[in-house]
Design a protein around this motif. Structure first.
Motif, PDB file in Angstrom:
ATOM      1  N   GLY A 194       0.807  -1.212   0.000  1.00 56.12           N
ATOM      2  CA  GLY A 194       0.000   0.000   0.000  1.00 56.12           C
ATOM      3  C   GLY A 194       0.841   1.264   0.000  1.00 56.12           C
ATOM      4  O   GLY A 194       2.077   1.225   0.034  1.00 56.12           O
ATOM      5  N   GLU A 195       0.152   2.414   0.005  1.00 55.99           N
ATOM      6  CA  GLU A 195       0.833   3.704  -0.111  1.00 55.99           C
ATOM      7  C   GLU A 195       1.808   3.955   1.026  1.00 55.99           C
ATOM      8  O   GLU A 195       2.926   4.413   0.800  1.00 55.99           O
ATOM      9  N   ALA A 196       1.412   3.664   2.270  1.00 53.90           N
ATOM     10  CA  ALA A 196       2.294   3.926   3.412  1.00 53.90           C
ATOM     11  C   ALA A 196       3.567   3.086   3.331  1.00 53.90           C
ATOM     12  O   ALA A 196       4.668   3.578   3.618  1.00 53.90           O
ATOM     13  N   GLU A 197       3.408   1.828   2.945  1.00 53.96           N
ATOM     14  CA  GLU A 197       4.575   0.951   2.812  1.00 53.96           C
ATOM     15  C   GLU A 197       5.496   1.425   1.701  1.00 53.96           C
ATOM     16  O   GLU A 197       6.722   1.438   1.848  1.00 53.96           O
ATOM     17  N   TRP A 198       4.908   1.823   0.578  1.00 57.14           N
ATOM     18  CA  TRP A 198       5.707   2.308  -0.547  1.00 57.14           C
ATOM     19  C   TRP A 198       6.526   3.535  -0.143  1.00 57.14           C
ATOM     20  O   TRP A 198       7.714   3.648  -0.463  1.00 57.14           O
ATOM     21  N   ARG A 199       5.861   4.460   0.535  1.00 57.43           N
ATOM     22  CA  ARG A 199       6.560   5.689   0.931  1.00 57.43           C
ATOM     23  C   ARG A 199       7.756   5.367   1.826  1.00 57.43           C
ATOM     24  O   ARG A 199       8.853   5.918   1.668  1.00 57.43           O
ATOM     25  N   TYR A 200       7.543   4.428   2.760  1.00 56.30           N
ATOM     26  CA  TYR A 200       8.625   4.076   3.680  1.00 56.30           C
ATOM     27  C   TYR A 200       9.752   3.338   2.961  1.00 56.30           C
ATOM     28  O   TYR A 200      10.939   3.554   3.265  1.00 56.30           O
ATOM     29  N   ILE A 201       9.424   2.475   2.026  1.00 61.85           N
ATOM     30  CA  ILE A 201      10.461   1.764   1.260  1.00 61.85           C
ATOM     31  C   ILE A 201      11.340   2.763   0.519  1.00 61.85           C
ATOM     32  O   ILE A 201      12.577   2.681   0.554  1.00 61.85           O
ATOM     33  N   ILE A 202      10.712   3.710  -0.149  1.00 59.15           N
ATOM     34  CA  ILE A 202      11.488   4.696  -0.912  1.00 59.15           C
ATOM     35  C   ILE A 202      12.333   5.537   0.035  1.00 59.15           C
ATOM     36  O   ILE A 202      13.515   5.797  -0.228  1.00 59.15           O
ATOM     37  N   PHE A 203      11.755   5.941   1.158  1.00 60.03           N
ATOM     38  CA  PHE A 203      12.539   6.702   2.145  1.00 60.03           C
ATOM     39  C   PHE A 203      13.735   5.894   2.621  1.00 60.03           C
ATOM     40  O   PHE A 203      14.856   6.419   2.716  1.00 60.03           O
ATOM     41  N   ALA A 204      13.512   4.618   2.954  1.00 60.95           N
ATOM     42  CA  ALA A 204      14.589   3.773   3.484  1.00 60.95           C
ATOM     43  C   ALA A 204      15.736   3.656   2.493  1.00 60.95           C
ATOM     44  O   ALA A 204      16.914   3.687   2.880  1.00 60.95           O
ATOM     45  N   VAL A 205      15.414   3.521   1.206  1.00 61.60           N
ATOM     46  CA  VAL A 205      16.452   3.413   0.184  1.00 61.60           C
ATOM     47  C   VAL A 205      17.199   4.738   0.046  1.00 61.60           C
ATOM     48  O   VAL A 205      18.440   4.767   0.017  1.00 61.60           O
ATOM     49  N   VAL A 206      16.455   5.838  -0.033  1.00 64.16           N
ATOM     50  CA  VAL A 206      17.093   7.150  -0.203  1.00 64.16           C
ATOM     51  C   VAL A 206      17.954   7.490   1.007  1.00 64.16           C
ATOM     52  O   VAL A 206      19.089   7.963   0.878  1.00 64.16           O
TER      53      VAL A 206
ATOM     54  N   TRP B 198      18.517  13.574  -9.404  1.00 65.65           N
ATOM     55  CA  TRP B 198      18.551  13.925  -7.996  1.00 65.65           C
ATOM     56  C   TRP B 198      19.664  13.176  -7.273  1.00 65.65           C
ATOM     57  O   TRP B 198      19.939  12.019  -7.569  1.00 65.65           O
ATOM     58  N   THR B 199      20.249  13.819  -6.274  1.00 68.44           N
ATOM     59  CA  THR B 199      21.106  13.106  -5.337  1.00 68.44           C
ATOM     60  C   THR B 199      20.241  12.691  -4.151  1.00 68.44           C
ATOM     61  O   THR B 199      19.174  13.291  -3.906  1.00 68.44           O
ATOM     62  N   PRO B 200      20.656  11.691  -3.368  1.00 65.33           N
ATOM     63  CA  PRO B 200      19.878  11.324  -2.181  1.00 65.33           C
ATOM     64  C   PRO B 200      19.687  12.493  -1.218  1.00 65.33           C
ATOM     65  O   PRO B 200      18.604  12.665  -0.651  1.00 65.33           O
ATOM     66  N   GLU B 201      20.724  13.290  -1.013  1.00 65.09           N
ATOM     67  CA  GLU B 201      20.605  14.431  -0.104  1.00 65.09           C
ATOM     68  C   GLU B 201      19.540  15.410  -0.580  1.00 65.09           C
ATOM     69  O   GLU B 201      18.723  15.914   0.201  1.00 65.09           O
ATOM     70  N   GLN B 202      19.511  15.681  -1.873  1.00 61.65           N
ATOM     71  CA  GLN B 202      18.498  16.582  -2.426  1.00 61.65           C
ATOM     72  C   GLN B 202      17.089  16.000  -2.265  1.00 61.65           C
ATOM     73  O   GLN B 202      16.151  16.706  -1.888  1.00 61.65           O
ATOM     74  N   LEU B 203      16.955  14.713  -2.522  1.00 55.07           N
ATOM     75  CA  LEU B 203      15.626  14.114  -2.488  1.00 55.07           C
ATOM     76  C   LEU B 203      15.082  14.021  -1.059  1.00 55.07           C
ATOM     77  O   LEU B 203      13.863  14.092  -0.851  1.00 55.07           O
ATOM     78  N   LEU B 204      15.962  13.879  -0.068  1.00 52.70           N
ATOM     79  CA  LEU B 204      15.497  13.843   1.318  1.00 52.70           C
ATOM     80  C   LEU B 204      14.829  15.154   1.726  1.00 52.70           C
ATOM     81  O   LEU B 204      14.054  15.193   2.689  1.00 52.70           O
ATOM     82  N   ARG B 205      15.111  16.234   1.027  1.00 53.08           N
ATOM     83  CA  ARG B 205      14.495  17.524   1.323  1.00 53.08           C
ATOM     84  C   ARG B 205      13.148  17.686   0.630  1.00 53.08           C
ATOM     85  O   ARG B 205      12.451  18.694   0.832  1.00 53.08           O
ATOM     86  N   HIS B 206      12.740  16.720  -0.168  1.00 53.01           N
ATOM     87  CA  HIS B 206      11.483  16.772  -0.899  1.00 53.01           C
ATOM     88  C   HIS B 206      10.308  16.672   0.072  1.00 53.01           C
ATOM     89  O   HIS B 206      10.354  15.952   1.070  1.00 53.01           O
TER      90      HIS B 206
END
Length: 336
Positions: A132-144, A319-327
């Motif tokens: 689901g959406e919450a899991e997807w968001r966390y997966i992407i965050f964890a990778v970044v 994007w770099t990971p640092e830049q994307l974490l500010r999204h």
């Protein structure tokens, strides 16, 4: 903690199961699950190819070195845990069930055997249609996040970071705080989900001078011998475009990261053409610029590596990971 014994049948465990069939024409390794007292452990048998010198920089040995270093550093909780590694003779009792004799002309008389924790839930590739959406968001965050902190410490490049190399473990943790530099996040893993990076056979840790000989073969095709913080993230985000059943919010985020002209290339349209392969994976080709599986000529990726022309075309908007974490996509986790 059970540590495998390569002098014993089933590595000293109760059973050993090959997880999937392996093409013996492609010397990549044999992934197994070894059970001991009802606990599963991951074991990967990796033949040592003769095309590389038999030293500690051999690609088959680099994977264990990298996984051990990343596990011990504890930079991020999103790493599949290393347990042990062993260089053993092909005649060892634990290896007699593997078809190594068919590879004798291209491998040394030894194999690397890597033991890690076993992730029973499999990968993002196996489970993406149930997420689901919450899991997807966390997966992407964890990778970044993991890319960001590993790049900060090691100038880390995975070189093959796609959805198939993200394993989905579970955790009992009710909340994890992520802090580094000026970043502060707090995440309550949805449904106890714990994404973990895996498969470090091409990885380089530039701060330690750990460069993988496999990647040197790609000189002239992909950027080699230099650190670029955009590469892994670009490869991972683009790989997600192949998963058409992502929640709409997640899909919109993925495609929002690129201008419309590139998003047109990423879009998996109804024409049946695999246009996405032009900026995503070229898994059918490891020898030439035309992908035998999708027919794309001059694919922007080559064996998990971004081609130099991709950096020329899209480098300014990667994007770099640092830049994307500010999204703002991650504001839900951000602490004041």
């Amino acid at each position: 903690m059970f540590v495998i014994d390569c002098t014993q049948k089933h590595f000293g465990g109760d059973e050993c199961e090959l997880l999937h069939s392996v093409d013996i024409d492609d010397v990549k390794g044999f992934p197994c699950a070894v059970s001991k007292d009802s606990v599963l452990y991951g074991v990967k048998v990796i033949p040592l190819q003769t095309e590389y010198p038999l030293d500690d920089k051999h690609p088959a040995l680099m994977e264990a070195r990298v996984l051990k270093e990343l596990t011990q550093s504890k930079c991020t909780p999103h790493i599949t845990r290393y347990i042990s590694d062993h260089v053993v003779k092909n005649s060892s009792k634990a290896l007699t069930c593997f078809p190594l004799k068919f590879l004798k002309n291209v491998i040394y008389h030894k194999c690397q055997v890597l033991q890690s924790e076993f992730i029973e839930n499999g990968s993002l590739e196996d489970n993406h249609h149930e997420i689901g959406e919450a899991e997807w968001r966390y997966i992407i965050f964890a990778v970044v996040w993991s890319l960001y902190v590993l790049q900060e410490k090691y100038k880390f490049i995975h070189y093959d970071l796609h959805y198939g190399n993200i394993l989905l473990d579970t955790t009992d943790s009710k909340g994890i705080t992520y802090t580094h530099g000026d970043f502060r996040f707090f995440c309550d893993p949805p449904g106890g989900l714990m994404p973990k990076l895996w498969d470090f056979e091409f990885t380089e840790l530039h701060s330690l001078g750990w460069k993988n000989p496999f990647n040197q073969r790609l000189d002239g095709v992909a950027p080699v011998g230099q650190f670029d913080p955009r590469l892994d993230l670009h490869f991972f985000i683009n790989s997600l475009g192949e998963l058409s059943d992502m929640p709409q919010v997640i899909q919109d985020f993925v495609f929002s990261l690129y201008p419309s002209e590139e998003a047109d290339l990423l879009d998996d349209n109804d024409s049946g053409d695999d246009a996405f392969s032009e900026v995503s994976s070229c898994s059918g080709s490891s020898q030439c610029s035309q992908c035998s599986s999708c027919g794309v000529t001059n694919a922007y990726l080559y064996h998990g590596h971004i081609r130099k022309e991709a950096l020329d075309l899209f480098g300014d908007i990667m994007w770099t990971p640092e830049q994307l974490l500010r999204h703002s996509f991650f504001d839900i986790y951000r602490l004041p």
